[in-house]
Motif scaffolding. Structure first.
Motif, PDB file in Angstrom:
ATOM      1  N   LEU A 450       0.794  -0.989   0.069  1.00 41.49           N
ATOM      2  CA  LEU A 450       0.041  -0.064  -0.023  1.00 41.49           C
ATOM      3  C   LEU A 450       0.851   1.186  -0.057  1.00 41.49           C
ATOM      4  N   THR A 451       0.727   2.051  -0.986  1.00 39.81           N
ATOM      5  CA  THR A 451       1.470   3.274  -1.097  1.00 39.81           C
ATOM      6  C   THR A 451       0.667   4.641  -1.189  1.00 39.81           C
ATOM      7  N   VAL A 452       1.194   5.582  -0.359  1.00 43.29           N
ATOM      8  CA  VAL A 452       0.649   6.686  -0.291  1.00 43.29           C
ATOM      9  C   VAL A 452       1.521   7.890  -0.805  1.00 43.29           C
ATOM     10  N   ARG A 453       1.419   8.508  -2.012  1.00 38.13           N
ATOM     11  CA  ARG A 453       2.355   9.352  -2.854  1.00 38.13           C
ATOM     12  C   ARG A 453       1.636  10.660  -2.820  1.00 38.13           C
ATOM     13  N   ASP A 454       2.593  11.795  -2.364  1.00 38.03           N
ATOM     14  CA  ASP A 454       2.190  13.100  -2.623  1.00 38.03           C
ATOM     15  C   ASP A 454       3.152  13.769  -3.213  1.00 38.03           C
ATOM     16  N   ASP A 455       2.655  15.162  -3.593  1.00 35.66           N
ATOM     17  CA  ASP A 455       3.566  16.133  -4.337  1.00 35.66           C
ATOM     18  C   ASP A 455       4.008  17.228  -3.492  1.00 35.66           C
ATOM     19  N   GLY A 456       4.239  16.842  -2.196  1.00 37.72           N
ATOM     20  CA  GLY A 456       4.767  17.959  -1.279  1.00 37.72           C
ATOM     21  C   GLY A 456       6.083  18.450  -1.322  1.00 37.72           C
ATOM     22  N   PRO A 457       6.611  19.174  -0.491  1.00 41.65           N
ATOM     23  CA  PRO A 457       7.981  19.731  -0.670  1.00 41.65           C
ATOM     24  C   PRO A 457       8.930  18.617  -0.364  1.00 41.65           C
ATOM     25  N   GLY A 458       8.406  17.573   0.102  1.00 39.72           N
ATOM     26  CA  GLY A 458       9.721  16.456   0.210  1.00 39.72           C
ATOM     27  C   GLY A 458      10.403  16.740   1.607  1.00 39.72           C
ATOM     28  N   ILE A 459      11.239  15.525   1.981  1.00 40.94           N
ATOM     29  CA  ILE A 459      11.930  15.606   3.245  1.00 40.94           C
ATOM     30  C   ILE A 459      13.395  15.521   2.915  1.00 40.94           C
ATOM     31  N   PRO A 460      14.301  16.124   3.422  1.00 41.14           N
ATOM     32  CA  PRO A 460      15.711  15.884   3.375  1.00 41.14           C
ATOM     33  C   PRO A 460      16.239  14.691   3.808  1.00 41.14           C
ATOM     34  N   ALA A 461      16.982  14.085   2.933  1.00 42.24           N
ATOM     35  CA  ALA A 461      17.581  12.798   3.196  1.00 42.24           C
ATOM     36  C   ALA A 461      18.130  12.560   4.438  1.00 42.24           C
ATOM     37  N   GLU A 462      18.576  13.341   5.270  1.00 45.01           N
ATOM     38  CA  GLU A 462      19.358  13.378   6.506  1.00 45.01           C
ATOM     39  C   GLU A 462      18.162  12.889   7.815  1.00 45.01           C
ATOM     40  N   HIS A 463      16.804  13.437   7.144  1.00 43.67           N
ATOM     41  CA  HIS A 463      15.544  12.960   8.424  1.00 43.67           C
ATOM     42  C   HIS A 463      15.100  11.916   8.107  1.00 43.67           C
ATOM     43  N   LEU A 464      15.320  11.189   6.764  1.00 51.07           N
ATOM     44  CA  LEU A 464      14.511   9.837   6.551  1.00 51.07           C
ATOM     45  C   LEU A 464      14.687   8.876   7.666  1.00 51.07           C
ATOM     46  N   ALA A 465      15.964   8.716   8.053  1.00 50.27           N
ATOM     47  CA  ALA A 465      16.203   7.477   8.920  1.00 50.27           C
ATOM     48  C   ALA A 465      15.730   7.780  10.291  1.00 50.27           C
ATOM     49  N   ARG A 466      15.318   8.977  10.631  1.00 42.84           N
ATOM     50  CA  ARG A 466      14.797   9.180  12.107  1.00 42.84           C
ATOM     51  C   ARG A 466      13.511   9.519  12.060  1.00 42.84           C
ATOM     52  N   LEU A 467      12.729   9.391  11.248  1.00 38.69           N
ATOM     53  CA  LEU A 467      11.260   9.850  10.919  1.00 38.69           C
ATOM     54  C   LEU A 467      10.400   8.899  12.022  1.00 38.69           C
ATOM     55  N   PHE A 468      10.763   7.834  12.226  1.00 34.35           N
ATOM     56  CA  PHE A 468      10.042   6.863  12.994  1.00 34.35           C
ATOM     57  C   PHE A 468      10.421   6.869  14.271  1.00 34.35           C
ATOM     58  N   ASP A 469      11.297   7.694  14.766  1.00 29.04           N
ATOM     59  CA  ASP A 469      11.667   7.793  16.235  1.00 29.04           C
ATOM     60  C   ASP A 469      10.605   8.408  16.739  1.00 29.04           C
ATOM     61  N   ARG A 470      10.458   8.519  18.245  1.00 27.62           N
ATOM     62  CA  ARG A 470       9.391   8.988  18.662  1.00 27.62           C
ATOM     63  C   ARG A 470       9.617  10.407  18.964  1.00 27.62           C
ATOM     64  N   PHE A 471       8.534  11.202  18.969  1.00 27.51           N
ATOM     65  CA  PHE A 471       8.790  12.777  18.880  1.00 27.51           C
ATOM     66  C   PHE A 471       9.588  13.459  18.150  1.00 27.51           C
ATOM     67  N   TYR A 472      10.134  12.700  17.212  1.00 27.54           N
ATOM     68  CA  TYR A 472      10.996  13.269  16.074  1.00 27.54           C
ATOM     69  C   TYR A 472      10.081  14.007  14.962  1.00 27.54           C
ATOM     70  N   ARG A 473      10.112  15.201  14.640  1.00 29.92           N
ATOM     71  CA  ARG A 473       9.468  15.824  13.530  1.00 29.92           C
ATOM     72  C   ARG A 473      10.458  16.672  12.669  1.00 29.92           C
TER      73      ARG A 473
END
Length: 533
Positions: A450-473
């Motif tokens: 299941l894939t959710v794809r958007d055309d938003g501003p995107g997320i810098p690569a250095e943040h991708l590895a920590r997005l699933f950490d608690r309280f990380y935004r």
């Protein structure tokens, strides 16, 4: 390429054994070659002594004058020394002292060259060869002749390629070991004076006695082949044995590693096996178990604190929200008071959602995630989510669509809906104008994505590895004013993990973000077309 410890130990032991086997093989080969050459030199010395003792009886009294007798004499000598080649050069009345003086340092280079040329003419004129071609006699170089003259023992040993006049390989040059001796030789026993009873004095001559090294070379080559075969066989056996023994030695460590890999945040009660090896592996397993005891205590204290704090906070937050709502409904506050009461209500609702999220994470950490599994159709499921979120998307002027085939799989639709809603909500908070939900079959139909794809501003690569950490935004795409607490993706991952799947993000700044949820199909009954809504 990274080699495992087992392979490194195998290569180390094999290389060490290869070095030892190679050293033994080379030593054995050199010793055998030296021994065989020593035997050849000993046999040549024996032949030289026998020949010098018998040469007078063979009639080599005047080599330059016995050409008519040379053929039968050579044949007789060949019969007495069948394995040797012999050459003798009579220097007549010269002696060693004269030769040393003629070639000594007291002579000028020109004088030495003239003396050597004279000696060579004398050697060529009074030469007899036995066992090889007379047209190709043995010749000493100037350096070898000088070395022979200056040798204290009057003897040097040479190696020459000689064409034997006899045998099956008469036309093929053969390597010979030749011993060259300079000294007196009794060539004639008949007295020069008929009235004299004693024999004439011995002549000063150069005697060459050689023996073929073909047998030595054959033996050395055979030994070399045997040693090479033994080396390769031993090396292969050593490599296999080292690999097996290294595996046996590392088996306890491998069992400890496998047990440690199975232990996670929800299985901290398990322990690694402690092998009774009485070595470092046993100590390592004990240390790991002690560390797991401490981690379990720490995690349990954290879960208990989170759960207790969430329960304790729920009651006062509910009271605050209730009283604020009561004041808004039953009283007539001023404009500033109404604004303050509305802020209290909104923040109370946010705090209530945060408490609910913390409780859910605490339950997932303790392994208590209750799933109600049932057949789910991916296309129908995403369409329902799209209808539910349509008002929210249209309020932000965002186009929300659902595509993809209906793929049946097993899962908890309520929990999975929470995951997809969280992903779509993140896209809406990021300001996406188009959000697409899609489904597809993966791994030969054994998994669904299941894939959710958007055309938003995107997320810098250095943040991708920590997005699933608690309280990380990522503050650039999510704002506290919009209610984000940084727990949504952590909760989504816990739900996906409980289903046995995985979740990850792909994003490029300026191009948008794609969130993927891959789940196993599970035990889905075979359905007819009438069973599909």
């Amino acid at each position: 390429m990274h080699l495992t410890l087992r392979w490194r130990l195998t290569l180390l032991y094999t290389a060490l054994l290869a070095f030892l086997l190679g050293l033994v093989a080379v030593s054995a080969l050199l010793l055998m070659q030296r021994s065989l050459l020593g035997n050849v030199d000993s046999a040549i010395s024996d032949s030289q002594r026998q020949f010098t003792g018998l040469v007078s009886q063979l009639g080599f009294d005047s080599p330059a004058e016995t050409s008519a007798r040379s053929i039968p004499l050579v044949s007789r000598a060949r019969g007495l020394f069948p394995n040797d080649i012999i050459q003798i050069e009579d220097l007549v009345f010269y002696d060693r002292d004269w030769l040393i003086e003629a070639l000594g340092p007291g002579r000028t280079p020109e004088q030495r060259r003239e003396n050597i040329a004279y000696i060579r003419r004398l050697m060529d004129s009074r030469r007899v060869v036995i066992g090889f071609l007379a047209s190709q006699p043995l010749r000493l170089s100037d350096a070898e002749l000088t070395q022979l003259v200056e040798s204290p023992a009057g003897r040097i040993t040479l190696t020459r390629e000689i064409q034997n006049a006899f045998g099956s390989q008469a036309d093929t040059p053969t390597t010979y070991r030749v011993q060259v001796t300079l000294g007196p030789v009794q060539l004639d026993l008949s007295p020069t004076d008929p009235l004299a009873l004693n024999a004439p004095p011995p002549s000063f001559a150069i005697t060459y006695v050689g023996r073929s090294l073909a047998g030595v070379h054959d033996t050395v080559n055979t030994l070399q082949s045997v040693l090479a075969l033994l080396f390769l066989t031993g090396l292969i056996m050593a490599g296999v044995g080292a690999y097996v023994l290294a595996g046996q030695a590392l088996r306890p460590l491998r069992q400890v590693r496998q047990a440690a890999e199975r232990i996670g945040g929800q299985t901290l009660t398990e322990r690694v096996p402690v092998p009774q090896t009485h070595d470092e592996v046993e100590a390592l397993a004990g240390s790991l178990n002690a560390m797991l005891d401490r981690l379990e205590s720490s995690f349990e204290a954290q879960r208990r604190f989170t759960s207790d704090a969430s329960h304790e906070l729920r009651t006062p937050v509910t009271a605050i929200s209730g009283h604020a709502s009561y004041l808004l409904r039953r009283t007539e506050p001023s404009g500033q008071q109404r604004e303050s009461l509305n802020i209290i209500v909104r923040e109370s609702e946010r705090l209530t959602n945060l408490i609910a999220s913390l409780l859910q994470l605490a339950r997932s950490d303790s392994g208590v995630v209750n799933l109600t599994r049932q057949p789910v159709f991916s296309g129908l499921f995403l369409s329902e989510v799209a209808r539910e979120l349509a008002p929210l998307a249209s309020g932000q002027q965002t186009a929300l669509t659902a595509t993809g085939p209906d793929i049946p799989f097993e899962g908890d639709p309520d929990r999975l809906k929470q995951v997809i809603i969280n992903l779509v909500g993140n896209a809406l908070k990021a300001g996406a104008q188009h959000v697409t939900m899609s489904s597809s079959a993966e791994e030969d139909g054994r998994e669904v994505r299941l894939t959710v794809r958007d055309d938003g501003p995107g997320i810098p690569a250095e943040h991708l590895a920590r997005l699933f950490d608690r309280f990380y935004r990522v503050e650039d795409s999510r704002s506290r004013d919009q209610g984000g607490a940084g727990l949504g993706l952590s909760i989504a991952r816990s739900i996906v993990d409980a289903h046995g799947g995985r979740i990850w993000l792909e994003s490029e700044v300026g191009r948008g973000t794609a969130a993927h949820v891959q789940l196993p199909v599970g035990n889905v009954p075979v359905l007819d077309d009438d069973d599909v809504p």
